[in-house]
Scaffold this motif. Structure first.
Motif, mmCIF file in Angstrom:
data_model
loop_
_atom_site.group_PDB
_atom_site.id
_atom_site.type_symbol
_atom_site.label_atom_id
_atom_site.label_comp_id
_atom_site.label_asym_id
_atom_site.label_seq_id
_atom_site.Cartn_x
_atom_site.Cartn_y
_atom_site.Cartn_z
ATOM 1 N N GLN A 175 0.824 -1.210 0.000
ATOM 2 C CA GLN A 175 0.000 0.000 0.000
ATOM 3 C C GLN A 175 0.860 1.262 0.000
ATOM 4 O OE1 GLN A 175 -2.758 -0.530 3.373
ATOM 5 N NE2 GLN A 175 -4.393 -0.618 1.850
ATOM 6 N N VAL A 176 1.944 1.237 0.770
ATOM 7 C CA VAL A 176 2.850 2.391 0.797
ATOM 8 C C VAL A 176 3.402 2.656 -0.601
ATOM 9 C CG1 VAL A 176 5.101 3.203 1.622
ATOM 10 C CG2 VAL A 176 3.475 2.197 3.233
ATOM 11 N N LEU A 177 3.761 1.586 -1.304
ATOM 12 C CA LEU A 177 4.274 1.735 -2.668
ATOM 13 C C LEU A 177 3.183 2.217 -3.621
ATOM 14 C CD1 LEU A 177 6.456 -1.513 -2.873
ATOM 15 C CD2 LEU A 177 7.281 0.839 -2.640
ATOM 16 N N TYR A 178 1.970 1.681 -3.457
ATOM 17 C CA TYR A 178 0.856 2.033 -4.348
ATOM 18 C C TYR A 178 0.443 3.495 -4.162
ATOM 19 C CZ TYR A 178 -3.713 1.828 -6.629
ATOM 20 O OH TYR A 178 -4.785 2.059 -7.453
ATOM 21 N N TYR A 179 0.424 3.938 -2.916
ATOM 22 C CA TYR A 179 0.002 5.312 -2.620
ATOM 23 C C TYR A 179 1.195 6.272 -2.492
ATOM 24 C CZ TYR A 179 -4.612 3.363 -1.462
ATOM 25 O OH TYR A 179 -5.830 2.723 -1.495
ATOM 26 N N TRP A 180 2.317 5.891 -3.077
ATOM 27 C CA TRP A 180 3.568 6.654 -2.892
ATOM 28 C C TRP A 180 3.394 8.135 -3.230
ATOM 29 C CZ3 TRP A 180 7.904 5.054 -0.539
ATOM 30 C CH2 TRP A 180 9.030 5.869 -0.641
ATOM 31 N N ASN A 181 2.684 8.413 -4.321
ATOM 32 C CA ASN A 181 2.529 9.800 -4.766
ATOM 33 C C ASN A 181 1.252 10.458 -4.242
ATOM 34 O OD1 ASN A 181 4.919 9.905 -6.328
ATOM 35 N ND2 ASN A 181 3.917 8.732 -7.946
#
Length: 257
Positions: A238-244
């Motif tokens: 999730q952190v990677l998916y919502y990075w931006n």
């Protein structure tokens, strides 16, 4: 035959070096295998050394693993995106592991990070309450937790209770991580969740699967870390998916709409 002055010079150093290795990294049989027989490919000893080294590395890393999260909360003066219920369940799991390990006299290298993670998680729990305008409730949380911890670690608590707590870690970890994952999904961002802390927790829980099997042989401990790694992996994705994505960008988007 006269003593070799060079060997005499380095003898204290070698004694200290050997003592360090035997104290933290390997039994004497493995020291003999490596440094007397020069058999550096002995698989059982390599597993022991790798497990000890990973365990010590995890403990050292755990001293700082949640510090980025704490600093991020203090810097933003906001706990937006963090679930207090998730923190409580994570604290339950950490405390259970620590109490179970102490009760069973497992080596510190097999569970030591739980102590430092516990202290940092308690701090995060208080900050969530404090920045939510509930400082009094945060202080009550600290007092109640410390009293319960003292009771749990005292001789009056039966081993069966501690074992039950460790067994309950798995549902606690799953529910706690799913609550945080649901919060992230609902918000469309990870808020003040620290990516550094999330990545370090994921890596540490993966490494602990091996070290718990190697050092304790306890299948319950190993299974707990398998579950923990899986759940931490979801948050990491999730952190990677919502990075931006960020709360500020979401607010700007809503204003434009």
């Amino acid at each position: 035959m006269a003593d070799d002055p060079v060997m005499e010079k380095y003898s204290p150093f070698m004694d200290n070096f050997k003592g360090l290795l035997l104290a933290y990294f390997m039994p004497e049989s493995c020291y003999d295998e490596f440094f007397l027989k020069f058999n550096f490919l002995d698989v059982p000893c390599l597993k022991i050394v790798l497990s000890k080294a990973l365990g010590i590395g995890i403990i050292l890393g755990s001293v700082l693993v949640k510090l980025p999260q704490i600093l991020k909360l203090m810097g933003a003066k906001s706990a937006e995106g963090l679930s207090f219920n998730s923190v409580l369940l994570e604290l339950l799991a950490i405390t259970g592991t620590m109490a179970y390990s102490i009760a069973n006299k497992f080596p510190f290298s097999a569970w030591g990070e739980a102590l430092f993670l516990m202290l940092q998680t308690v701090a995060i729990g208080f900050l969530i309450q404090h920045y939510g305008g509930k400082t009094g409730r945060g202080l009550l949380f600290l007092v109640v937790y410390l009293v319960l911890l003292a009771l749990l670690l005292s001789p009056v608590t039966p081993l069966s209770v501690v074992t039950y707590m460790q067994a309950s870690n798995m549902p606690a970890i799953i529910i706690g991580r799913l609550i945080q994952a649901a919060t992230n999904f609902r918000n469309g961002h990870t808020g003040q969740l620290s990516a550094v802390s999330v990545f370090l927790l994921f890596a540490g829980s993966l490494a602990r699967i091996f070290t718990s099997l190697q050092e304790t042989g306890d299948s319950l401990m190993a299974l707990t870390y398998v579950i923990s790694s899986t759940c931490n992996g979801i948050i990491t994705l999730q952190v990677l998916y919502y990075w931006n994505s960020s709360p500020e960008r979401k607010k700007k988007k809503k204003k434009r709409e």
